[in-house]
Design an enzyme around this catalytic site. Structure first.
Site, mmCIF file in Angstrom:
data_model
loop_
_atom_site.group_PDB
_atom_site.id
_atom_site.type_symbol
_atom_site.label_atom_id
_atom_site.label_comp_id
_atom_site.label_asym_id
_atom_site.label_seq_id
_atom_site.Cartn_x
_atom_site.Cartn_y
_atom_site.Cartn_z
ATOM 1 N N ARG A 1 44.356 -0.984 27.376
ATOM 2 C CA ARG A 1 43.578 -1.545 28.073
ATOM 3 C C ARG A 1 44.725 -2.757 29.161
ATOM 4 N NH1 ARG A 1 41.618 1.819 27.324
ATOM 5 N NH2 ARG A 1 39.650 2.966 26.914
ATOM 6 N N GLU B 1 36.733 -6.401 28.384
ATOM 7 C CA GLU B 1 38.244 -6.063 29.493
ATOM 8 C C GLU B 1 37.640 -6.158 30.647
ATOM 9 O OE1 GLU B 1 37.096 -0.693 29.867
ATOM 10 O OE2 GLU B 1 37.337 -1.235 27.613
ATOM 11 N N SER C 1 32.669 -0.562 30.519
ATOM 12 C CA SER C 1 32.745 -1.156 29.208
ATOM 13 C C SER C 1 32.774 -1.860 29.535
ATOM 14 C CB SER C 1 33.325 -0.409 28.650
ATOM 15 O OG SER C 1 33.566 -1.110 27.127
#
Length: 313
Positions: free
Chosen positions: A180, A300, A230
């Site tokens: 990520r 995130e 998420s």
């Protein structure tokens, strides 16, 4: 409204490309966020370059947005210009095909749309991306991934706009794609397009695989609620969702911000959640998980503050 700045924008764009005091909740998958002073839709790289030059001249903050799928905007909105990269008329360009496919796609295309085109053409390696809701530009920015696949597995290079207005090609190595993360983050680069390579496979198997991934997504993720995807990164050696579940936080809520009962790694908007609700929920969940297990879970999703800052824990 800054009348002079607005008039400058109108010399660069059509009036319908400029939205004033535009609610950002209308442009994010979380359905949260106050008004942006200006929300502009850029058709091509020249318009992006000109808009940014105009912003710099006026000392006006700006922020690039894709599909708004990994963002949380402040309840107060954004004091500056939100720039959305529009999907071009021909967003996907085949460079070479045969046993392998080399293809270039623009940043504004939805990643799921692009991935489905690749799969339906009989090429494998992109099945994981057929259900990811963001744009290609956002996917490169964060090295998006799912079901064991990531952008770094199939990307060749990306064209970016640097802070001087020059288009620069970054190789896969220069992009420094990690979990990520990418070299784009923390830089002033704006992703314009990217090149990918895939190999030919069995069409029936490819479609079956992508269908199965999307079935799992529907069954396991709270797609019936607005969310930013998420919420938490995967801590080394753990799964954030399981830690949250084991901490007894399934369904935990602050206002209308709620830990999903279907998947504890998601924070959902269960009605009229505010950014303040979400941030308070995140803090409480992080504190409880750390207290119980000694593990720090990081977000995130990026929080974009009113004054043009970006905060990510």
């Amino acid at each position: 409204m800054d009348t002079l700045f607005y008039e400058r924008l109108k010399t660069l764009l059509k009036e319908e490309q400029i939205l004033v005091n535009e609610p950002l909740k209308a442009h994010t998958t979380f359905k949260i966020g106050g008004p942006a002073d200006y929300y502009v839709i850029a058709d091509d790289v020249d318009q992006v370059r000109q808009i940014i030059f105009c912003c710099k001249l006026a000392k006006m903050p700006y922020f690039i947005i894709g599909n708004g799928s990994n963002l949380l905007f402040a309840d107060e909105g954004y004091r500056g210009v939100i720039i959305r990269l529009a999907e071009s008329a021909h967003p996907v360009r085949v460079i070479a095909d045969g046993d392998s496919l080399e293809v270039e796609a623009d940043a504004g295309i939805l990643l799921s749309k692009f991935a489905n085109q690749v799969c339906k053409a009989g090429y494998t390696g992109f099945e994981f991306a057929t259900g990811i809701p963001g744009t290609l530009g956002g996917a490169v920015f964060m090295n998006a991934g799912a079901y064991g696949g990531e952008i770094k597995d199939c990307i060749i290079s990306a064209d970016v706009l640097d802070e001087t207005g020059k288009v620069v090609t970054l190789s896969k190595e220069e992009l420094k794609l990690g979990y990520r993360s990418s070299a784009i983050q923390g830089s002033n680069y704006i992703v314009l397009s990217a090149k990918f390579s895939f190999v030919r496979g069995d069409l029936e198997e490819i479609l079956e695989k992508s269908t199965d991934f999307n079935r799992q997504r529907r069954e396991k993720q709270p797609l019936e609620y607005p969310s930013a995807g998420s919420m938490f990164k995967r801590p080394v050696g753990y799964f954030a969702g399981k830690l949250i579940m084991d901490a007894g936080l399934r369904g935990y809520r602050v206002g209308d911000a709620m830990i999903s009962e279907k998947h504890c790694g998601f924070v959902v908007n269960a009605g009229n959640a505010t950014a303040k609700d979400v941030l308070q929920l995140i803090k409480e969940v992080q504190d409880i998980v750390f207290e119980k297990f000694g593990v720090k879970i990081e977000t995130e999703v990026r929080f974009i503050e009113e004054q043009g800052g970006c905060k990510s824990e």
